[in-house]
Design a protein around this motif. Structure first.
Motif, PDB file in Angstrom:
ATOM      1  N   GLU A  74      16.776   6.202  -6.911  1.00 30.14           N
ATOM      2  CA  GLU A  74      16.800   6.153  -5.452  1.00 30.14           C
ATOM      3  C   GLU A  74      15.893   7.247  -4.903  1.00 30.14           C
ATOM      4  O   GLU A  74      15.737   8.320  -5.505  1.00 30.14           O
ATOM      5  CB  GLU A  74      18.224   6.353  -4.933  1.00 30.14           C
ATOM      6  CG  GLU A  74      19.157   5.205  -5.248  1.00 30.14           C
ATOM      7  CD  GLU A  74      20.488   5.331  -4.538  1.00 30.14           C
ATOM      8  OE1 GLU A  74      20.545   4.970  -3.339  1.00 30.14           O
ATOM      9  OE2 GLU A  74      21.450   5.787  -5.167  1.00 30.14           O
ATOM     10  N   THR A  75      15.281   6.972  -3.746  1.00 33.07           N
ATOM     11  CA  THR A  75      14.389   7.939  -3.118  1.00 33.07           C
ATOM     12  C   THR A  75      14.867   8.220  -1.696  1.00 33.07           C
ATOM     13  O   THR A  75      15.621   7.438  -1.107  1.00 33.07           O
ATOM     14  CB  THR A  75      12.942   7.414  -3.074  1.00 33.07           C
ATOM     15  OG1 THR A  75      12.879   6.270  -2.208  1.00 33.07           O
ATOM     16  CG2 THR A  75      12.462   7.021  -4.467  1.00 33.07           C
ATOM     17  N   TRP A  76      14.374   9.315  -1.144  1.00 36.06           N
ATOM     18  CA  TRP A  76      14.779   9.665   0.216  1.00 36.06           C
ATOM     19  C   TRP A  76      13.927   8.960   1.268  1.00 36.06           C
ATOM     20  O   TRP A  76      14.211   9.026   2.464  1.00 36.06           O
ATOM     21  CB  TRP A  76      14.716  11.175   0.418  1.00 36.06           C
ATOM     22  CG  TRP A  76      13.381  11.802   0.082  1.00 36.06           C
ATOM     23  CD1 TRP A  76      12.948  12.174  -1.147  1.00 36.06           C
ATOM     24  CD2 TRP A  76      12.328  12.138   0.986  1.00 36.06           C
ATOM     25  NE1 TRP A  76      11.676  12.722  -1.076  1.00 36.06           N
ATOM     26  CE2 TRP A  76      11.276  12.714   0.224  1.00 36.06           C
ATOM     27  CE3 TRP A  76      12.155  12.018   2.358  1.00 36.06           C
ATOM     28  CZ2 TRP A  76      10.077  13.157   0.789  1.00 36.06           C
ATOM     29  CZ3 TRP A  76      10.965  12.459   2.930  1.00 36.06           C
ATOM     30  CH2 TRP A  76       9.943  13.024   2.145  1.00 36.06           C
ATOM     31  N   LEU A  77      12.879   8.264   0.861  1.00 33.11           N
ATOM     32  CA  LEU A  77      12.085   7.438   1.769  1.00 33.11           C
ATOM     33  C   LEU A  77      12.369   5.970   1.459  1.00 33.11           C
ATOM     34  O   LEU A  77      12.509   5.591   0.305  1.00 33.11           O
ATOM     35  CB  LEU A  77      10.596   7.719   1.598  1.00 33.11           C
ATOM     36  CG  LEU A  77      10.083   9.027   2.205  1.00 33.11           C
ATOM     37  CD1 LEU A  77       8.688   9.343   1.685  1.00 33.11           C
ATOM     38  CD2 LEU A  77      10.077   8.949   3.732  1.00 33.11           C
ATOM     39  N   GLY A  78      12.424   5.148   2.480  1.00 29.84           N
ATOM     40  CA  GLY A  78      12.810   3.749   2.283  1.00 29.84           C
ATOM     41  C   GLY A  78      11.669   2.766   2.368  1.00 29.84           C
ATOM     42  O   GLY A  78      11.823   1.685   2.948  1.00 29.84           O
ATOM     43  N   TYR A  79      10.523   3.116   1.813  1.00 27.13           N
ATOM     44  CA  TYR A  79       9.387   2.192   1.853  1.00 27.13           C
ATOM     45  C   TYR A  79       9.406   1.300   0.615  1.00 27.13           C
ATOM     46  O   TYR A  79       9.073   1.723  -0.486  1.00 27.13           O
ATOM     47  CB  TYR A  79       8.073   2.974   1.932  1.00 27.13           C
ATOM     48  CG  TYR A  79       7.841   3.590   3.289  1.00 27.13           C
ATOM     49  CD1 TYR A  79       7.428   2.806   4.356  1.00 27.13           C
ATOM     50  CD2 TYR A  79       8.073   4.942   3.514  1.00 27.13           C
ATOM     51  CE1 TYR A  79       7.233   3.356   5.616  1.00 27.13           C
ATOM     52  CE2 TYR A  79       7.873   5.508   4.759  1.00 27.13           C
ATOM     53  CZ  TYR A  79       7.457   4.703   5.811  1.00 27.13           C
ATOM     54  OH  TYR A  79       7.273   5.249   7.060  1.00 27.13           O
ATOM     55  N   GLY A  80       9.783   0.042   0.810  1.00 30.14           N
ATOM     56  CA  GLY A  80       9.904  -0.871  -0.313  1.00 30.14           C
ATOM     57  C   GLY A  80       8.612  -1.577  -0.673  1.00 30.14           C
ATOM     58  O   GLY A  80       8.454  -2.054  -1.800  1.00 30.14           O
ATOM     59  N   ARG A  81       7.654  -1.656   0.270  1.00 29.06           N
ATOM     60  CA  ARG A  81       6.413  -2.396   0.026  1.00 29.06           C
ATOM     61  C   ARG A  81       5.218  -1.592   0.525  1.00 29.06           C
ATOM     62  O   ARG A  81       5.324  -0.799   1.462  1.00 29.06           O
ATOM     63  CB  ARG A  81       6.415  -3.750   0.741  1.00 29.06           C
ATOM     64  CG  ARG A  81       7.435  -4.737   0.237  1.00 29.06           C
ATOM     65  CD  ARG A  81       7.206  -6.124   0.851  1.00 29.06           C
ATOM     66  NE  ARG A  81       7.300  -6.096   2.304  1.00 29.06           N
ATOM     67  CZ  ARG A  81       6.338  -6.476   3.123  1.00 29.06           C
ATOM     68  NH1 ARG A  81       5.176  -6.886   2.636  1.00 29.06           N
ATOM     69  NH2 ARG A  81       6.510  -6.440   4.429  1.00 29.06           N
ATOM     70  N   ALA A  82       4.079  -1.841  -0.093  1.00 31.55           N
ATOM     71  CA  ALA A  82       2.826  -1.234   0.364  1.00 31.55           C
ATOM     72  C   ALA A  82       1.661  -2.104  -0.077  1.00 31.55           C
ATOM     73  O   ALA A  82       1.754  -2.857  -1.049  1.00 31.55           O
ATOM     74  CB  ALA A  82       2.666   0.184  -0.190  1.00 31.55           C
ATOM     75  N   THR A  83       0.569  -1.995   0.658  1.00 31.61           N
ATOM     76  CA  THR A  83      -0.700  -2.586   0.229  1.00 31.61           C
ATOM     77  C   THR A  83      -1.663  -1.437  -0.052  1.00 31.61           C
ATOM     78  O   THR A  83      -1.683  -0.447   0.676  1.00 31.61           O
ATOM     79  CB  THR A  83      -1.300  -3.507   1.298  1.00 31.61           C
ATOM     80  OG1 THR A  83      -1.429  -2.798   2.536  1.00 31.61           O
ATOM     81  CG2 THR A  83      -0.429  -4.720   1.531  1.00 31.61           C
ATOM     82  N   TYR A  84      -2.432  -1.592  -1.113  1.00 29.39           N
ATOM     83  CA  TYR A  84      -3.394  -0.560  -1.503  1.00 29.39           C
ATOM     84  C   TYR A  84      -4.777  -1.187  -1.519  1.00 29.39           C
ATOM     85  O   TYR A  84      -5.106  -1.987  -2.380  1.00 29.39           O
ATOM     86  CB  TYR A  84      -3.034   0.014  -2.876  1.00 29.39           C
ATOM     87  CG  TYR A  84      -4.000   1.063  -3.406  1.00 29.39           C
ATOM     88  CD1 TYR A  84      -4.849   1.786  -2.567  1.00 29.39           C
ATOM     89  CD2 TYR A  84      -4.050   1.347  -4.767  1.00 29.39           C
ATOM     90  CE1 TYR A  84      -5.720   2.740  -3.056  1.00 29.39           C
ATOM     91  CE2 TYR A  84      -4.920   2.310  -5.271  1.00 29.39           C
ATOM     92  CZ  TYR A  84      -5.753   2.993  -4.416  1.00 29.39           C
ATOM     93  OH  TYR A  84      -6.634   3.941  -4.913  1.00 29.39           O
ATOM     94  N   GLU A  85      -5.580  -0.802  -0.557  1.00 30.87           N
ATOM     95  CA  GLU A  85      -6.973  -1.233  -0.438  1.00 30.87           C
ATOM     96  C   GLU A  85      -7.795  -0.325  -1.353  1.00 30.87           C
ATOM     97  O   GLU A  85      -8.380   0.657  -0.926  1.00 30.87           O
ATOM     98  CB  GLU A  85      -7.384  -1.079   1.028  1.00 30.87           C
ATOM     99  CG  GLU A  85      -8.687  -1.675   1.457  1.00 30.87           C
ATOM    100  CD  GLU A  85      -8.856  -1.464   2.963  1.00 30.87           C
ATOM    101  OE1 GLU A  85      -8.835  -2.466   3.687  1.00 30.87           O
ATOM    102  OE2 GLU A  85      -8.973  -0.304   3.412  1.00 30.87           O
ATOM    103  N   ILE A  86      -7.813  -0.680  -2.632  1.00 26.72           N
ATOM    104  CA  ILE A  86      -8.345   0.236  -3.636  1.00 26.72           C
ATOM    105  C   ILE A  86      -9.826   0.528  -3.433  1.00 26.72           C
ATOM    106  O   ILE A  86     -10.315   1.605  -3.767  1.00 26.72           O
ATOM    107  CB  ILE A  86      -8.081  -0.325  -5.060  1.00 26.72           C
ATOM    108  CG1 ILE A  86      -8.443   0.699  -6.123  1.00 26.72           C
ATOM    109  CG2 ILE A  86      -8.765  -1.653  -5.283  1.00 26.72           C
ATOM    110  CD1 ILE A  86      -8.004   0.291  -7.523  1.00 26.72           C
ATOM    111  N   ASN A  87     -10.543  -0.423  -2.842  1.00 24.38           N
ATOM    112  CA  ASN A  87     -11.976  -0.241  -2.601  1.00 24.38           C
ATOM    113  C   ASN A  87     -12.418  -1.284  -1.594  1.00 24.38           C
ATOM    114  O   ASN A  87     -12.034  -2.446  -1.696  1.00 24.38           O
ATOM    115  CB  ASN A  87     -12.754  -0.400  -3.908  1.00 24.38           C
ATOM    116  CG  ASN A  87     -14.125   0.250  -3.852  1.00 24.38           C
ATOM    117  OD1 ASN A  87     -14.884   0.062  -2.904  1.00 24.38           O
ATOM    118  ND2 ASN A  87     -14.449   1.014  -4.878  1.00 24.38           N
TER     119      ASN A  87
END
Length: 372
Positions: A74-87
């Motif tokens: 468990e983490t103290w931030l609740g961000y379950g999703r992200a997109t990574y624009e790697i380049n």
């Protein structure tokens, strides 16, 4: 390498299998049970063995927790999703691209690795690799591998032109993504190569689709409908069916995220998406976007006041909800609108349309005959 991932996700607890659509929601008590034996040689609990057989026809009898299940804390931030624009770099030059610039640059490998650890520690379970074209990034294979080993369920959003390469296919076969979404820009070389402005693009993408299908990789096709290919829509649907891929159709072309109009020229008349009423968005609260330099924003479009994760670390994400809320306010040309309750676009996207001086009928109900 793990067969299953047990993870917190937005106040719930899940068990997922990389490369598979099915999943299990479990109780906190079940999660705490597997967390307490995660790094041991203990066998899997009976309920997890039964669940794996039911959900995925997976028999893990005799396997140890250490070898079979990756348990995320468990983490103290609740961000379950992200997109990574790697380049932002791309080997296509698509007429409809929403990127203002397609520069081939980004973080060095050591910083990419640190960024992925930050995403993991923020709670990100679902990670989408995007670009530009992610598969042309020099560190993509290593970055994907680290994200997988960190217990993330991965989607790759790609133009498919390098999907056929042996090193890519072998990696995805060994470490399966949740899915690979390939953008389809037509059903023939003429339409496809015209929109992408890349001779031979259609041939490369078909080669990648064949390789992915033969490797058993979960595919989805994003059918991008433009003036170049609208007459081929039925054939594009058939193409998706031929490769056993799910499909989603996109008929609305947006301006660049900086509000310039160039992509709008590719719009096919009569194919504006009839999307549902916009009722809010978790962007900036449970989801965020990261650009090639580690700048976090609420999403791909709402890029105001970015948080520099590389200098601020996870503490910077504490500011992101307020930044997102400020961008969602109905201001500018939308302030006081009587139709805002049934609007179909969010404020950051409406702002991009307004700055591009796009015709109202491309994004706003005030451009419809009824409103006029």
């Amino acid at each position: 390498m793990h067969y299953l991932i047990a993870s917190p996700h937005n106040g719930k607890f899940l068990v997922a299998r990389p490369g598979a659509r099915a999943g299990m929601q479990i109780s906190r008590a079940m999660y705490e049970q597997v967390a307490s034996i995660a790094e041991t040689s203990s066998p899997l609990p009976p309920w997890l063995l039964d669940g794996a057989r039911t959900a995925w026809s997976l028999d893990l009898a005799g396997a140890s927790m250490r070898d079979a299940v990756l348990v995320r804390p468990e983490t103290w931030l609740g961000y379950g999703r992200a997109t990574y624009e790697i380049n932002k770099g791309c080997n296509f030059n698509c007429e409809h691209c929403y990127l203002a610039e397609r520069k081939f640059d980004g973080l060095p490998w050591d910083s990419k690795a640190r960024l992925l650890r930050l995403l993991r520690d923020a709670g990100v379970l679902w990670l989408q690799f995007t670009g530009g074209e992610p598969l042309i990034d020099r560190d993509f294979l290593d970055t994907y591998t680290l994200a997988y080993r960190s217990g993330m369920l991965i989607e790759i959003l790609t133009n498919g032109s390098r999907l056929h390469r042996l090193e890519v296919i072998e990696l995805l076969r060994k470490l399966p993504p949740h899915k690979v979404t390939v953008s389809l820009y037509g059903a023939t070389p003429d339409s496809f190569d015209s929109l992408t402005r890349k001779p031979g693009a259609f041939k490369l993408v078909k080669k990648g689709l064949i390789a992915a299908r033969e490797a058993g990789i979960t595919l989805e096709l994003a059918l991008i409908i433009t003036k170049h290919n609208a007459h081929e829509l039925a054939a594009m649907r058939s193409l998706a069916d031929r490769y056993g891929a799910g499909r989603t159709e996109y008929g609305t072309i947006s301006p660049t995220y900086t509000g310039t109009p160039e992509p709008l020229a590719a719009q096919a008349p009569g194919f504006l998406d009839k999307t549902s009423v916009f009722k809010g968005c978790p962007a900036g609260h449970t989801f965020f976007h990261v650009d090639p330099h580690g700048l976090a924003t609420m999403c791909k479009v709402g890029r105001e006041n970015p948080v520099d994760l590389m200098s601020e670390g996870l503490d910077g994400l504490l500011r992101l909800p307020r930044i997102a809320d400020a961008q969602m306010l109905r201001t500018g040309g939308c302030g006081g609108c009587q139709l805002s309750g049934t609007c179909r676009v969010c404020r950051p996207l409406a702002k991009a349309y307004q700055e591009a001086k796009a015709p109202l009928n491309t994004y706003c109900q005030h451009g419809s005959e009824e409103a006029q």
